[in-house]
Write a protein that holds these residues in place. Structure first.
Motif, PDB file in Angstrom:
ATOM      1  N   ASP A   1      -6.531   3.213  -7.100  1.00  0.00           N
ATOM      2  CA  ASP A   1      -6.071   1.993  -7.765  1.00  0.00           C
ATOM      3  C   ASP A   1      -4.554   1.965  -7.943  1.00  0.00           C
ATOM      4  OD1 ASP A   1      -6.365   4.020  -9.715  1.00  0.00           O
ATOM      5  OD2 ASP A   1      -6.519   2.544 -11.316  1.00  0.00           O
ATOM      6  N   LEU A   2      -3.894   3.113  -7.840  1.00  0.00           N
ATOM      7  CA  LEU A   2      -2.427   3.143  -7.910  1.00  0.00           C
ATOM      8  C   LEU A   2      -1.788   2.915  -6.543  1.00  0.00           C
ATOM      9  CD1 LEU A   2      -1.747   6.142 -10.332  1.00  0.00           C
ATOM     10  CD2 LEU A   2      -1.723   3.694 -10.839  1.00  0.00           C
ATOM     11  N   ARG A   3      -2.569   3.031  -5.489  1.00  0.00           N
ATOM     12  CA  ARG A   3      -2.044   2.918  -4.132  1.00  0.00           C
ATOM     13  C   ARG A   3      -1.942   1.485  -3.622  1.00  0.00           C
ATOM     14  NH1 ARG A   3      -1.248   7.542  -1.385  1.00  0.00           N
ATOM     15  NH2 ARG A   3      -2.103   9.435  -2.296  1.00  0.00           N
ATOM     16  N   SER A   4      -2.565   0.554  -4.292  1.00  0.00           N
ATOM     17  CA  SER A   4      -2.467  -0.861  -3.928  1.00  0.00           C
ATOM     18  C   SER A   4      -1.860  -1.602  -5.103  1.00  0.00           C
ATOM     19  CB  SER A   4      -3.848  -1.441  -3.636  1.00  0.00           C
ATOM     20  OG  SER A   4      -4.410  -0.822  -2.520  1.00  0.00           O
ATOM     21  N   ARG A   5      -0.844  -2.402  -4.833  1.00  0.00           N
ATOM     22  CA  ARG A   5      -0.178  -3.131  -5.918  1.00  0.00           C
ATOM     23  C   ARG A   5       0.556  -4.332  -5.368  1.00  0.00           C
ATOM     24  NH1 ARG A   5       3.210   0.672  -9.012  1.00  0.00           N
ATOM     25  NH2 ARG A   5       1.354   1.913  -8.939  1.00  0.00           N
TER      26      ARG A   5
ATOM     27  N   VAL B   1       4.272  -6.271  -5.695  1.00  0.00           N
ATOM     28  CA  VAL B   1       5.653  -6.074  -6.146  1.00  0.00           C
ATOM     29  C   VAL B   1       6.527  -7.210  -5.627  1.00  0.00           C
ATOM     30  CG1 VAL B   1       5.414  -3.546  -6.192  1.00  0.00           C
ATOM     31  CG2 VAL B   1       6.331  -4.660  -4.158  1.00  0.00           C
ATOM     32  N   ALA B   2       7.731  -7.277  -6.136  1.00  0.00           N
ATOM     33  CA  ALA B   2       8.696  -8.263  -5.655  1.00  0.00           C
ATOM     34  C   ALA B   2       9.062  -7.947  -4.204  1.00  0.00           C
ATOM     35  CB  ALA B   2       9.949  -8.239  -6.524  1.00  0.00           C
ATOM     36  N   ARG B   3       9.217  -8.985  -3.409  1.00  0.00           N
ATOM     37  CA  ARG B   3       9.542  -8.824  -1.987  1.00  0.00           C
ATOM     38  C   ARG B   3      10.816  -7.991  -1.780  1.00  0.00           C
ATOM     39  NH1 ARG B   3       7.772 -11.150   2.364  1.00  0.00           N
ATOM     40  NH2 ARG B   3       6.648 -12.793   1.260  1.00  0.00           N
ATOM     41  N   ALA B   4      11.743  -8.045  -2.705  1.00  0.00           N
ATOM     42  CA  ALA B   4      13.018  -7.343  -2.579  1.00  0.00           C
ATOM     43  C   ALA B   4      12.914  -5.834  -2.837  1.00  0.00           C
ATOM     44  CB  ALA B   4      14.036  -7.949  -3.528  1.00  0.00           C
ATOM     45  N   GLU B   5      11.799  -5.373  -3.385  1.00  0.00           N
ATOM     46  CA  GLU B   5      11.667  -3.942  -3.711  1.00  0.00           C
ATOM     47  C   GLU B   5      11.779  -3.092  -2.454  1.00  0.00           C
ATOM     48  OE1 GLU B   5      11.481  -2.343  -6.632  1.00  0.00           O
ATOM     49  OE2 GLU B   5      11.588  -4.248  -7.676  1.00  0.00           O
ATOM     50  N   GLU B   6      12.567  -2.043  -2.528  1.00  0.00           N
ATOM     51  CA  GLU B   6      12.707  -1.080  -1.432  1.00  0.00           C
ATOM     52  C   GLU B   6      12.102   0.266  -1.809  1.00  0.00           C
ATOM     53  OE1 GLU B   6      13.958  -1.606   1.648  1.00  0.00           O
ATOM     54  OE2 GLU B   6      14.236  -3.724   1.163  1.00  0.00           O
ATOM     55  N   LYS B   7      12.032   0.529  -3.129  1.00  0.00           N
ATOM     56  CA  LYS B   7      11.520   1.809  -3.621  1.00  0.00           C
ATOM     57  C   LYS B   7      10.550   1.556  -4.767  1.00  0.00           C
ATOM     58  CE  LYS B   7      15.741   4.301  -2.503  1.00  0.00           C
ATOM     59  NZ  LYS B   7      16.791   5.190  -3.003  1.00  0.00           N
ATOM     60  N   ILE B   8       9.545   2.435  -4.857  1.00  0.00           N
ATOM     61  CA  ILE B   8       8.568   2.380  -5.946  1.00  0.00           C
ATOM     62  C   ILE B   8       8.393   3.793  -6.462  1.00  0.00           C
ATOM     63  CG2 ILE B   8       6.143   1.962  -6.538  1.00  0.00           C
ATOM     64  CD1 ILE B   8       6.077  -0.122  -4.305  1.00  0.00           C
ATOM     65  N   LYS B   9       8.322   3.942  -7.787  1.00  0.00           N
ATOM     66  CA  LYS B   9       7.993   5.256  -8.327  1.00  0.00           C
ATOM     67  C   LYS B   9       6.785   5.108  -9.236  1.00  0.00           C
ATOM     68  CE  LYS B   9      11.217   5.595 -12.205  1.00  0.00           C
ATOM     69  NZ  LYS B   9      12.299   6.376 -12.776  1.00  0.00           N
ATOM     70  N   VAL B  10       5.882   6.098  -9.130  1.00  0.00           N
ATOM     71  CA  VAL B  10       4.605   6.059  -9.827  1.00  0.00           C
ATOM     72  C   VAL B  10       4.492   7.289 -10.713  1.00  0.00           C
ATOM     73  CG1 VAL B  10       2.096   6.046  -9.535  1.00  0.00           C
ATOM     74  CG2 VAL B  10       3.545   4.848  -7.884  1.00  0.00           C
TER      75      VAL B  10
ATOM     76  N   PHE C   1       8.133   6.446  -3.425  1.00  0.00           N
ATOM     77  CA  PHE C   1       7.748   5.807  -2.175  1.00  0.00           C
ATOM     78  C   PHE C   1       8.847   4.843  -1.759  1.00  0.00           C
ATOM     79  CE2 PHE C   1       3.943   7.045  -4.370  1.00  0.00           C
ATOM     80  CZ  PHE C   1       3.076   7.488  -3.376  1.00  0.00           C
ATOM     81  N   GLU C   2       9.077   4.744  -0.429  1.00  0.00           N
ATOM     82  CA  GLU C   2      10.065   3.805   0.095  1.00  0.00           C
ATOM     83  C   GLU C   2       9.432   2.936   1.161  1.00  0.00           C
ATOM     84  OE1 GLU C   2      13.739   5.572   1.347  1.00  0.00           O
ATOM     85  OE2 GLU C   2      13.962   6.679  -0.538  1.00  0.00           O
ATOM     86  N   ARG C   3       9.932   1.718   1.251  1.00  0.00           N
ATOM     87  CA  ARG C   3       9.410   0.751   2.223  1.00  0.00           C
ATOM     88  C   ARG C   3       9.549   1.303   3.631  1.00  0.00           C
ATOM     89  NH1 ARG C   3       9.266  -5.272   2.486  1.00  0.00           N
ATOM     90  NH2 ARG C   3       9.946  -5.292   0.342  1.00  0.00           N
ATOM     91  N   GLY C   4       8.496   1.126   4.430  1.00  0.00           N
ATOM     92  CA  GLY C   4       8.514   1.564   5.825  1.00  0.00           C
ATOM     93  C   GLY C   4       9.467   0.715   6.650  1.00  0.00           C
TER      94      GLY C   4
ATOM     95  N   VAL D   1       0.866  -1.171   0.000  1.00  0.00           N
ATOM     96  CA  VAL D   1       0.000   0.000   0.000  1.00  0.00           C
ATOM     97  C   VAL D   1       0.905   1.223   0.000  1.00  0.00           C
ATOM     98  CG1 VAL D   1      -1.695   1.297   1.321  1.00  0.00           C
ATOM     99  CG2 VAL D   1      -1.834  -1.180   1.246  1.00  0.00           C
ATOM    100  N   LEU D   2       0.595   2.184  -0.859  1.00  0.00           N
ATOM    101  CA  LEU D   2       1.362   3.430  -0.921  1.00  0.00           C
ATOM    102  C   LEU D   2       0.670   4.460  -0.050  1.00  0.00           C
ATOM    103  CD1 LEU D   2       2.090   3.515  -4.761  1.00  0.00           C
ATOM    104  CD2 LEU D   2       3.383   2.398  -2.937  1.00  0.00           C
TER     105      LEU D   2
END
Length: 81
Positions: free
Chosen positions: A32-36, A38-47, A56-59, A21-22
């Motif tokens: 609909d862009l706030r829920s997705r 991703v690969a478990r290894a992802e630390e950052k997401i850009k939309v 966005f970065e992992r909490g 959740v973003l």
């Protein structure tokens, strides 16, 4: 000889995928862009959003079983023209 079925490979691939959740960022970022997923290894997401990227970065909180991982908004960059 090991039997490797397609179902087995799907299961192995699915293990590395998590729900996220973003949180934060622009209020007009569609739900609909706030829920997705991703690969478990992802630390950052850009939309991509209105001529730029929302980052966005992992909490820092550990993952709770059955709940989505929270990625928090860290900033925005504009697309260079």
């Amino acid at each position: 000889m090991n039997d490797v079925s397609q179902a087995g490979s799907v299961t192995r691939d699915a293990v590395g995928i998590i729900d996220v959740v973003l949180e934060g960022g622009p209020v007009d970022l569609p739900a609909d862009l706030r829920s997705r997923r991703v690969a478990r290894a992802e630390e950052k997401i850009k939309v991509l959003h209105y001529g730029g990227y929302e980052h966005f970065e992992r909490g820092a909180f550990p993952e709770a079983v059955g709940l989505p991982v929270v990625f928090r908004w860290t900033g925005r960059t504009r697309i260079a023209e």
